[in-house]
Design a protein around this motif. Structure first.
Motif, PDB file in Angstrom:
ATOM      1  N   MET A   1       0.841  -1.204   0.000  1.00 42.07           N
ATOM      2  CA  MET A   1       0.000   0.000   0.000  1.00 42.07           C
ATOM      3  C   MET A   1       0.876   1.254   0.000  1.00 42.07           C
ATOM      4  O   MET A   1       0.639   2.208  -0.738  1.00 42.07           O
ATOM      5  CB  MET A   1      -0.900   0.013   1.245  1.00 42.07           C
ATOM      6  N   TYR A   2       1.915   1.210   0.864  1.00 41.20           N
ATOM      7  CA  TYR A   2       2.834   2.352   0.969  1.00 41.20           C
ATOM      8  C   TYR A   2       3.538   2.590  -0.365  1.00 41.20           C
ATOM      9  O   TYR A   2       3.628   3.716  -0.846  1.00 41.20           O
ATOM     10  CB  TYR A   2       3.860   2.088   2.076  1.00 41.20           C
ATOM     11  N   ARG A   3       4.035   1.478  -0.986  1.00 42.23           N
ATOM     12  CA  ARG A   3       4.720   1.593  -2.273  1.00 42.23           C
ATOM     13  C   ARG A   3       3.784   2.179  -3.326  1.00 42.23           C
ATOM     14  O   ARG A   3       4.170   3.024  -4.128  1.00 42.23           O
ATOM     15  CB  ARG A   3       5.213   0.210  -2.751  1.00 42.23           C
ATOM     16  N   SER A   4       2.540   1.704  -3.318  1.00 46.67           N
ATOM     17  CA  SER A   4       1.556   2.174  -4.287  1.00 46.67           C
ATOM     18  C   SER A   4       1.302   3.672  -4.130  1.00 46.67           C
ATOM     19  O   SER A   4       1.258   4.417  -5.107  1.00 46.67           O
ATOM     20  CB  SER A   4       0.262   1.376  -4.098  1.00 46.67           C
ATOM     21  N   GLN A   5       1.143   4.114  -2.862  1.00 51.49           N
ATOM     22  CA  GLN A   5       0.896   5.537  -2.604  1.00 51.49           C
ATOM     23  C   GLN A   5       2.119   6.379  -2.953  1.00 51.49           C
ATOM     24  O   GLN A   5       2.008   7.489  -3.475  1.00 51.49           O
ATOM     25  CB  GLN A   5       0.514   5.736  -1.132  1.00 51.49           C
ATOM     26  N   GLU A   6       3.304   5.803  -2.670  1.00 54.52           N
ATOM     27  CA  GLU A   6       4.559   6.494  -2.979  1.00 54.52           C
ATOM     28  C   GLU A   6       4.678   6.731  -4.490  1.00 54.52           C
ATOM     29  O   GLU A   6       5.034   7.819  -4.937  1.00 54.52           O
ATOM     30  CB  GLU A   6       5.720   5.625  -2.480  1.00 54.52           C
ATOM     31  N   LEU A   7       4.341   5.685  -5.283  1.00 56.02           N
ATOM     32  CA  LEU A   7       4.401   5.808  -6.737  1.00 56.02           C
ATOM     33  C   LEU A   7       3.364   6.808  -7.246  1.00 56.02           C
ATOM     34  O   LEU A   7       3.628   7.585  -8.165  1.00 56.02           O
ATOM     35  CB  LEU A   7       4.179   4.447  -7.400  1.00 56.02           C
ATOM     36  N   GLU A   8       2.176   6.762  -6.635  1.00 54.63           N
ATOM     37  CA  GLU A   8       1.103   7.680  -7.022  1.00 54.63           C
ATOM     38  C   GLU A   8       1.562   9.120  -6.804  1.00 54.63           C
ATOM     39  O   GLU A   8       1.358  10.000  -7.640  1.00 54.63           O
ATOM     40  CB  GLU A   8      -0.152   7.381  -6.185  1.00 54.63           C
ATOM     41  N   TYR A   9       2.220   9.340  -5.660  1.00 52.71           N
ATOM     42  CA  TYR A   9       2.696  10.689  -5.330  1.00 52.71           C
ATOM     43  C   TYR A   9       3.805  11.109  -6.303  1.00 52.71           C
ATOM     44  O   TYR A   9       3.838  12.225  -6.798  1.00 52.71           O
ATOM     45  CB  TYR A   9       3.225  10.710  -3.893  1.00 52.71           C
ATOM     46  N   LYS A  10       4.731  10.158  -6.585  1.00 48.49           N
ATOM     47  CA  LYS A  10       5.892  10.458  -7.440  1.00 48.49           C
ATOM     48  C   LYS A  10       5.489  10.769  -8.873  1.00 48.49           C
ATOM     49  O   LYS A  10       6.031  11.669  -9.505  1.00 48.49           O
ATOM     50  CB  LYS A  10       6.858   9.266  -7.414  1.00 48.49           C
ATOM     51  N   TYR A  11       4.533   9.986  -9.419  1.00 48.57           N
ATOM     52  CA  TYR A  11       4.203  10.114 -10.833  1.00 48.57           C
ATOM     53  C   TYR A  11       2.860  10.808 -11.106  1.00 48.57           C
ATOM     54  O   TYR A  11       2.589  11.199 -12.228  1.00 48.57           O
ATOM     55  CB  TYR A  11       4.178   8.732 -11.495  1.00 48.57           C
ATOM     56  N   GLY A  12       2.042  10.918 -10.056  1.00 49.83           N
ATOM     57  CA  GLY A  12       0.680  11.439 -10.248  1.00 49.83           C
ATOM     58  C   GLY A  12       0.612  12.864 -10.729  1.00 49.83           C
ATOM     59  O   GLY A  12      -0.340  13.277 -11.386  1.00 49.83           O
ATOM     60  N   ASN A  13       1.645  13.679 -10.392  1.00 50.06           N
ATOM     61  CA  ASN A  13       1.595  15.101 -10.752  1.00 50.06           C
ATOM     62  C   ASN A  13       2.188  15.411 -12.126  1.00 50.06           C
ATOM     63  O   ASN A  13       2.173  16.554 -12.564  1.00 50.06           O
ATOM     64  CB  ASN A  13       2.335  15.931  -9.686  1.00 50.06           C
ATOM     65  N   LEU A  14       2.749  14.370 -12.789  1.00 46.12           N
ATOM     66  CA  LEU A  14       3.317  14.621 -14.118  1.00 46.12           C
ATOM     67  C   LEU A  14       2.198  14.779 -15.147  1.00 46.12           C
ATOM     68  O   LEU A  14       1.189  14.101 -15.081  1.00 46.12           O
ATOM     69  CB  LEU A  14       4.215  13.443 -14.541  1.00 46.12           C
ATOM     70  N   SER A  15       2.389  15.721 -16.087  1.00 45.82           N
ATOM     71  CA  SER A  15       1.338  15.926 -17.079  1.00 45.82           C
ATOM     72  C   SER A  15       1.198  14.720 -17.994  1.00 45.82           C
ATOM     73  O   SER A  15       2.124  13.950 -18.161  1.00 45.82           O
ATOM     74  CB  SER A  15       1.630  17.140 -17.958  1.00 45.82           C
ATOM     75  N   GLU A  16       0.010  14.602 -18.555  1.00 46.82           N
ATOM     76  CA  GLU A  16      -0.303  13.503 -19.484  1.00 46.82           C
ATOM     77  C   GLU A  16       0.679  13.524 -20.657  1.00 46.82           C
ATOM     78  O   GLU A  16       0.941  14.563 -21.238  1.00 46.82           O
ATOM     79  CB  GLU A  16      -1.740  13.694 -20.000  1.00 46.82           C
ATOM     80  N   GLY A  17       1.241  12.370 -20.978  1.00 48.41           N
ATOM     81  CA  GLY A  17       2.144  12.279 -22.120  1.00 48.41           C
ATOM     82  C   GLY A  17       3.605  12.497 -21.781  1.00 48.41           C
ATOM     83  O   GLY A  17       4.478  12.221 -22.595  1.00 48.41           O
ATOM     84  N   VAL A  18       3.889  12.999 -20.569  1.00 51.62           N
ATOM     85  CA  VAL A  18       5.288  13.210 -20.170  1.00 51.62           C
ATOM     86  C   VAL A  18       5.870  11.875 -19.714  1.00 51.62           C
ATOM     87  O   VAL A  18       5.252  11.137 -18.958  1.00 51.62           O
ATOM     88  CB  VAL A  18       5.387  14.255 -19.025  1.00 51.62           C
ATOM     89  N   CYS A  19       7.066  11.548 -20.190  1.00 47.61           N
ATOM     90  CA  CYS A  19       7.706  10.272 -19.846  1.00 47.61           C
ATOM     91  C   CYS A  19       8.006  10.223 -18.346  1.00 47.61           C
ATOM     92  O   CYS A  19       8.512  11.183 -17.768  1.00 47.61           O
ATOM     93  CB  CYS A  19       8.997  10.117 -20.652  1.00 47.61           C
ATOM     94  N   LYS A  20       7.672   9.097 -17.728  1.00 50.46           N
ATOM     95  CA  LYS A  20       7.850   8.936 -16.281  1.00 50.46           C
ATOM     96  C   LYS A  20       9.126   8.137 -16.008  1.00 50.46           C
ATOM     97  O   LYS A  20       9.133   6.916 -16.190  1.00 50.46           O
ATOM     98  CB  LYS A  20       6.659   8.204 -15.672  1.00 50.46           C
ATOM     99  N   PRO A  21      10.202   8.762 -15.562  1.00 48.90           N
ATOM    100  CA  PRO A  21      11.467   8.040 -15.346  1.00 48.90           C
ATOM    101  C   PRO A  21      11.323   6.907 -14.323  1.00 48.90           C
ATOM    102  O   PRO A  21      10.786   7.115 -13.236  1.00 48.90           O
ATOM    103  CB  PRO A  21      12.416   9.131 -14.827  1.00 48.90           C
ATOM    104  N   GLY A  22      11.773   5.712 -14.719  1.00 50.29           N
ATOM    105  CA  GLY A  22      11.776   4.577 -13.785  1.00 50.29           C
ATOM    106  C   GLY A  22      10.414   3.969 -13.480  1.00 50.29           C
ATOM    107  O   GLY A  22      10.292   3.098 -12.621  1.00 50.29           O
TER     108      GLY A  22
END
Length: 333
Positions: free
Chosen positions: A26-47
């Motif tokens: 759950m923590y990992r999932s939320q961490e990923l959501e926080y890390k990548y959730g704010n990137l705009s649509e279409g922007v490459c997500k590193p890692g």
């Protein structure tokens, strides 16, 4: 004697471990959501793909070179296995091939990208009439398999090919059907495949075709610098770590070889930041549907393979789609 209290303690410990594992995920999932959730649509997500992969396969690490280079003998995970799971006994011929190919990456421009979006295009008839061509061509790296044609099918499958992965029996036989600017990548399943590639690289006349299960290409219209050898680790990892095929003492045997499509996806997970697929998935409930997008062979032609375990592979790929590790553009998995 084992007491009831002892059993109770074991059960409590197991429950605690399961709870900890659940909260970690759950923590990992939320961490990923926080890390990548704010990137705009279409922007490459590193890692992104590797991070998602680690949530379902905690031992997964991204580092695994796409192709063999001059330091290939140092690759400890594959140097003790015979083909297809390694290169043991083939070191000399691989050295000979790599001496003339000289290049071991995707090319300067792609290798320098800080974030790569890749798509593995399968050969399934499911690609027909989907008009996904322009969407496929938007990816940084477009991977195609075996003899799947591009010419005449651009609207549905795109026109861009970065790398074409194949083995001798699957390679395009008509030189006119090759793209102009793609890398030719060998995925070797048997020692003879390396011998064949050596002849293709050195532009030698084909000798000794005994041992191939069907006719093979006599030449490949590519310069040696445009040819690569796929790291056999991806075959090994896909088979034993991901799909759970029988180990069989590390030798090729009944039902323990992954399909080239799954091998290509495994390669992409290690070398790309985002991974998509298209043209994957066979619907056996539609026997008259086209098996491949570029020919008229029907779905009913599929027979249970001696070397592959299609149902187990399907489970693995569905797991990847469900966990958002890969995106399936044709929704066939």
């Amino acid at each position: 004697h084992v007491t009831i209290d002892h059993y109770a303690a074991v059960i409590v410990s197991l429950c605690l471990l399961m709870s900890l594992a659940f909260f970690f995920l759950m923590y990992r999932s939320q961490e990923l959501e926080y890390k990548y959730g704010n990137l705009s649509e279409g922007v490459c997500k590193p890692g992104y793909a590797a991070a998602k992969m680690a949530t379902i396969y905690p031992k997964f690490t991204k580092l695994a070179p796409m192709f063999l280079d001059r330091n290939f003998k140092r690759l400890s995970k594959v140097n003790n296995y015979l083909p297809p799971f390694g290169f043991k006994t083939q070191e000399r011929i691989i050295d000979s091939i790599l001496t003339i190919t000289k290049n071991y990456g995707l090319g300067e421009e792609l290798d320098s990208l800080s974030c790569k979006r890749c798509i593995v295009v399968g050969n399934g008839g499911i690609l027909s009439n989907k008009s996904l061509g322009s969407r496929i061509d938007e990816y940084d790296v477009v991977v195609r398999l075996n003899e799947a044609l591009v010419k005449g099918y651009g609207k549905d499958v795109g026109t861009k090919t970065t790398i074409r992965i194949t083995y001798p029996e699957g390679a395009i036989q008509n030189p006119e059907n090759y793209e102009q600017d793609s890398l030719f990548v060998l995925s070797a399943f048997k020692p003879l495949d390396f011998k064949w590639l050596r002849q293709m690289v050195y532009k030698e006349k084909m000798r000794g075709t005994d041992g191939f299960w069907k006719s093979v290409a006599q030449s490949v219209p590519r310069e040696p610098t445009e040819m690569r050898i796929l790291n056999p680790y991806f075959i090994q990892e896909a088979a034993f770590q991901f799909i759970g095929l029988p180990f069989n003492n590390g030798l090729m045997g009944k039902g323990n070889i992954p399909t080239l499509g799954t091998v290509a996806i495994t390669m992409a997970l290690h070398n790309c930041d985002e991974v998509a697929v298209a043209g994957f998935g066979y619907d056996m409930n539609k026997p008259y549907a086209p098996l491949h997008y570029y020919e008229s062979v029907k779905m009913s032609a599929i027979k249970e393979s001696w070397t592959h375990n299609i149902s187990k592979e399907k489970e693995f790929l569905r797991k990847l789609v469900k966990a958002n590790v890969i995106k399936d553009l044709t929704n066939g998995i």
